[in-house]
Design a protein around this motif. Structure first.
Motif, short mmCIF file in Angstrom:
data_model
loop_
_atom_site.label_atom_id
_atom_site.label_comp_id
_atom_site.label_asym_id
_atom_site.label_seq_id
_atom_site.Cartn_x
_atom_site.Cartn_y
_atom_site.Cartn_z
N ARG A 109 131.07 73.67 158.96
CA ARG A 109 132.28 73.48 159.76
C ARG A 109 131.93 72.58 160.95
NH1 ARG A 109 136.60 76.75 159.83
NH2 ARG A 109 135.42 78.57 159.13
N PRO A 110 132.35 71.30 160.92
CA PRO A 110 132.07 70.41 162.04
C PRO A 110 132.77 70.89 163.31
CG PRO A 110 132.75 69.17 160.10
CD PRO A 110 133.04 70.60 159.82
N ASP A 111 132.17 70.60 164.46
CA ASP A 111 132.76 70.97 165.74
C ASP A 111 133.92 70.06 166.14
OD1 ASP A 111 130.99 73.05 166.05
OD2 ASP A 111 129.61 71.96 167.37
N ASP A 112 134.07 68.95 165.46
CA ASP A 112 135.07 67.97 165.84
C ASP A 112 136.48 68.56 165.81
OD1 ASP A 112 137.06 65.63 165.11
OD2 ASP A 112 135.27 64.70 165.97
N PRO A 113 137.28 68.41 166.89
CA PRO A 113 138.62 69.02 166.94
C PRO A 113 139.57 68.48 165.88
CG PRO A 113 138.27 67.55 168.81
CD PRO A 113 136.94 67.73 168.17
N ASP A 114 139.38 67.24 165.42
CA ASP A 114 140.25 66.69 164.39
C ASP A 114 140.02 67.34 163.03
OD1 ASP A 114 141.59 64.90 166.06
OD2 ASP A 114 140.04 63.38 165.84
N LEU A 115 138.90 68.04 162.87
CA LEU A 115 138.60 68.74 161.62
C LEU A 115 138.68 70.26 161.80
CD1 LEU A 115 135.62 66.57 160.31
CD2 LEU A 115 138.04 66.42 159.70
N ALA A 116 139.29 70.70 162.90
CA ALA A 116 139.41 72.14 163.16
C ALA A 116 140.16 72.82 162.01
CB ALA A 116 140.15 72.37 164.48
N GLY A 117 139.68 73.98 161.61
CA GLY A 117 140.32 74.72 160.53
C GLY A 117 139.94 74.26 159.15
N HIS A 118 138.93 73.36 159.06
CA HIS A 118 138.47 72.86 157.77
C HIS A 118 136.98 73.18 157.57
CE1 HIS A 118 142.17 70.52 158.10
NE2 HIS A 118 142.09 70.30 156.80
N VAL A 119 136.62 73.36 156.32
CA VAL A 119 135.23 73.60 155.94
C VAL A 119 134.82 72.54 154.93
CG1 VAL A 119 133.57 75.23 154.98
CG2 VAL A 119 135.53 76.08 156.30
N VAL A 120 133.66 71.94 155.16
CA VAL A 120 133.11 70.94 154.25
C VAL A 120 132.16 71.64 153.29
CG1 VAL A 120 131.89 68.74 154.09
CG2 VAL A 120 133.23 69.28 156.14
N PHE A 121 132.20 71.27 152.00
CA PHE A 121 131.38 71.94 150.99
C PHE A 121 130.39 70.97 150.34
CE2 PHE A 121 134.68 75.02 151.47
CZ PHE A 121 134.09 76.24 151.15
N ASP A 122 129.25 71.54 149.98
CA ASP A 122 128.20 70.81 149.29
C ASP A 122 128.66 70.48 147.87
OD1 ASP A 122 125.91 69.83 148.12
OD2 ASP A 122 124.67 71.59 148.53
N PHE A 123 128.80 69.21 147.55
CA PHE A 123 129.28 68.84 146.22
C PHE A 123 128.33 69.32 145.14
CE2 PHE A 123 129.92 66.22 142.54
CZ PHE A 123 131.30 66.09 142.46
N ALA A 124 127.02 69.19 145.36
CA ALA A 124 126.03 69.49 144.33
C ALA A 124 125.95 70.98 144.00
CB ALA A 124 124.65 68.99 144.76
N ALA A 125 126.47 71.85 144.86
CA ALA A 125 126.33 73.29 144.66
C ALA A 125 127.39 73.87 143.73
CB ALA A 125 126.38 74.01 146.01
N PHE A 126 128.43 73.11 143.40
CA PHE A 126 129.56 73.66 142.65
C PHE A 126 130.03 72.68 141.58
CE2 PHE A 126 129.70 75.00 147.13
CZ PHE A 126 129.48 76.37 146.96
N ASP A 127 130.91 73.18 140.72
CA ASP A 127 131.56 72.34 139.71
C ASP A 127 132.94 71.96 140.25
OD1 ASP A 127 129.44 72.68 137.82
OD2 ASP A 127 130.25 74.67 137.35
N TRP A 128 133.22 70.65 140.29
CA TRP A 128 134.42 70.16 140.95
C TRP A 128 135.38 69.50 139.96
CZ3 TRP A 128 135.27 70.89 146.16
CH2 TRP A 128 134.17 71.33 146.92
#
Length: 271
Positions: A109-128
């Motif tokens: 979860r970046p601290d940047d206020p423009d990305l508040a309420g969002h979570v970034v996920f590792d692409f390699a860890a999951f099937d997309w």
């Protein structure tokens, strides 16, 4: 004063960037849903070459367990070989837990206020999937194009004075921010091909298998069953210009020497 668009995009390379996507994005783990979102973002951390997905908190179906983040590598270019757990912007890292399955440091979860309420996920860890189609390697960059054009240029490929390939019917691939590549018919490969076990994936073109030669390992690659958008490349052979000598219409081409070219050479094991 006119601006060079490519130069302007590179000036943003060192900052945190995002772009909304209208695609339906899902991530799975062992057949179970981790992410299900129709309001995802594409996020590029500073110095990251490729984007990854960020989704609103309400679209996460797994438990996020806070952990200490890995240290920033301070590498000038964060290519796909540098793990997701290495971040170049402040924020909180998480283990992703779904039942008994845990993916360590697979969310951020970046601290940047423009990305508040969002979570970034590792692409390699999951099937997309985007809509109902699987996505390979990493999300597609909406600001990148891959154009394949048939050509009658005369292309000659050598290494250490040994002729590897020569063709008058190449297909030239122009990919945003990358060096143009010449894809040659397999019958125009003149040197003996040696086995290679290396396989990589490209979200635009599909899965590539590699070709070795007596003068070097993994010098070339081919897409035997490319994705639909790259169907003109089926069975054609491309060489790493970083490791071979290419002459086009009698004019030697300078080997790429950009930071990205060096990363590609090291990452793909060209020797």
């Amino acid at each position: 004063m006119s601006l060079n668009v490519g130069d302007e995009m590179m000036r943003l390379f060192g900052v945190l960037r995002h772009e909304p996507t209208d695609k339906w994005i899902r991530a799975g783990l062992g057949g179970r849903t981790v992410v299900d979102s129709r309001a995802a973002l594409l996020v590029w951390e500073p110095r990251r070459i490729v984007p990854t997905y960020a989704v609103p908190d309400n679209d996460v179906r797994a438990e996020l367990v806070p952990v200490e983040p890995a240290a920033d590598s301070h590498a000038p270019v964060l290519h796909p070989g540098i793990p997701f757990a290495v971040h170049s912007t402040p924020g909180q890292s998480f283990d992703v837990r779904l039942g008994d399955d845990v993916r360590e440091r697979a969310a951020f979860r970046p601290d940047d206020p423009d990305l508040a309420g969002h979570v970034v996920f590792d692409f390699a860890a999951f099937d997309w999937t985007e809509e109902d189609e699987p996505v390979f390697s990493h999300p597609r960059d909406p600001f990148s194009r891959v154009d394949a054009r048939r050509s009658s240029r005369h292309v000659r490929v050598e290494r250490d004075g040994v002729l590897l390939a020569e063709s008058h019917t190449p297909t030239v691939v122009f990919e945003t921010k990358l060096y143009p590549r010449f894809y040659l018919p397999r019958e125009d490969v003149k040197a003996e091909v040696l086995p290679s076990d290396m396989v990589t994936a490209c979200p635009y073109k599909g899965r590539a298998t590699y070709l070795s030669f007596a003068v070097g390992e993994n010098l070339a690659w081919t897409y035997l069953e490319p994705l639909p958008d790259a169907s003109p490349l089926a069975g054609l052979v491309a060489f790493f210009d970083e490791a071979v000598d290419v002459t086009v219409d009698g004019v030697p081409r300078k080997r790429p020497d950009s930071p990205l070219a060096k990363v590609m050479k090291d990452e793909f094991g060209v020797s």
